[in-house]
Design an enzyme around this catalytic site. Sequence first.
Site, PDB file in Angstrom:
ATOM      1  N   GLY A 185       0.791  -1.213   0.000  1.00 47.98           N
ATOM      2  CA  GLY A 185       0.000   0.000   0.000  1.00 47.98           C
ATOM      3  C   GLY A 185       0.828   1.269   0.000  1.00 47.98           C
ATOM      4  CG  HIS A 224      21.911   5.028  35.500  1.00 51.33           C
ATOM      5  ND1 HIS A 224      21.479   6.307  35.243  1.00 51.33           N
ATOM      6  CD2 HIS A 224      23.228   5.128  35.853  1.00 51.33           C
ATOM      7  CE1 HIS A 224      22.482   7.152  35.428  1.00 51.33           C
ATOM      8  NE2 HIS A 224      23.562   6.464  35.799  1.00 51.33           N
TER       9      HIS A 224
END
Length: 468
Positions: A41, A447
């Site tokens: 598409g 972290h």
Amino acid sequence: MAEPYDLAVIGGGPGGYVAAIRAAQLGLRTACVERRATLGGTCLNIGCIPSKALLQSSEKFAEAKRGLAEHGVTLGEVGLDLARLMKRKDDVVGTLTRGVEFLFRKNKVDWLKGEARIAAPGRIVVTGADGAAQEVAARAIAIATGSESTPLPGLDIDERRIVSSTGALAFDHVPERLAVIGGGYIGLELGSVWARLGARVTIVEFLDRILPNMDGELGPALQRILARQGIAFRLATKVAGGRAANDAVTLALEAVNGGERSELMAEAVLVAIGRRPLTQGLGLDAVGVALDRAGRIVIDDGFATNVPGIYAIGDVVRGAMLAHKAMDEGVALAEILAGQKSVVEYDAIPAVVYTWPEVAAVGKTEAELQAAGIDYKTGKFPFTATPRARTNGETDGFVKILASRADDRILGVHIIGPDAGTMIAEAALAMEFGASAEDIARTSHAHPTLSEAMKEAALAVDGRAIHM
């Protein structure tokens, strides 16, 4: 005619091909009608995928020219091979569209090549490129034909001087000056591509801010950043007309609130004022399928139209015109047709603008919550205080979380910053499961990572951010 299909999908874009594959996985005999020579598409062929390929390449070009010196990387003169850049984009598109074709073969989905017209409930006529027609029977028909660029009266798109997004993906040189009409995600993304490659870009927007459908803080924040990148803006401005000559297009501009006209000259003009459902030629009038005032197909909660056996999903129905929304609807429809229960949680569908930095959002905006009279609280954390963003040298932006004051449930998350489009997935998952801001705040985030900004914003909802 041959034995009827259980499902015939009209349209091979994200909604259509996903619906077809999922239906086949569930044991339904499935066909997909697609007129293009390749599947995927608009998204894969002339939309999401080629634009992201150009965005990625142009980001690397801009970084090589201006972004590496602070990291101690010095280069000589940086050149641009536009033809090679475009070839890479085309290669990416080709690989992915062939991948969808492989998935059809793997899952035994029949690809019927040609234009589809619904002759009656349960019957489709497919006309091939050679004019030959065949009639196909199907117990269920799903319309997934997507959308097309909305034209602007007074400006005729020729895909050379005045272009839609399709033409803006295929310039054979970098325009010296590019005017972009529309400050939504398409205009901003493609404007960013060509600005990075050297064009002088001006965004013309009818409303008083860009990204008008997103949270009120995001558009102005992005505008300030893009202005630093060299993009100019004409807000609250309408295009009253335009004329094209051999070497330029001249736009007549007017302030929305009145005032004298002005002119804007550009080598090329991109019309990016939105998209509209693509339903012409399907025979909907003849079979009585109802449309709303916007030209969208009217459906119920199970994607059924008012005509028994005919369904619709994706850009042709209500809701955001997003590929992943169409995909989710395609899966849900296939599962419903197979006798399962399946729903789409529309409030948890994210939206992303792939500029740099990126902009991403899921759920309600502050304006929507205020209009609905919902009492909420806000937590906000800037990337300037996020260690990984600082080490990366990408500190623009913030994470904002909106949570119910009554029960702390997350109502909306809005991000502008590096990799916002990836980070928003955590927020979408949280909303899908009805999580609270406290749930995100109590979740360990590695972290140093960019996603720590999400945790800190969740902590900030209750005024207890650690690093701010």
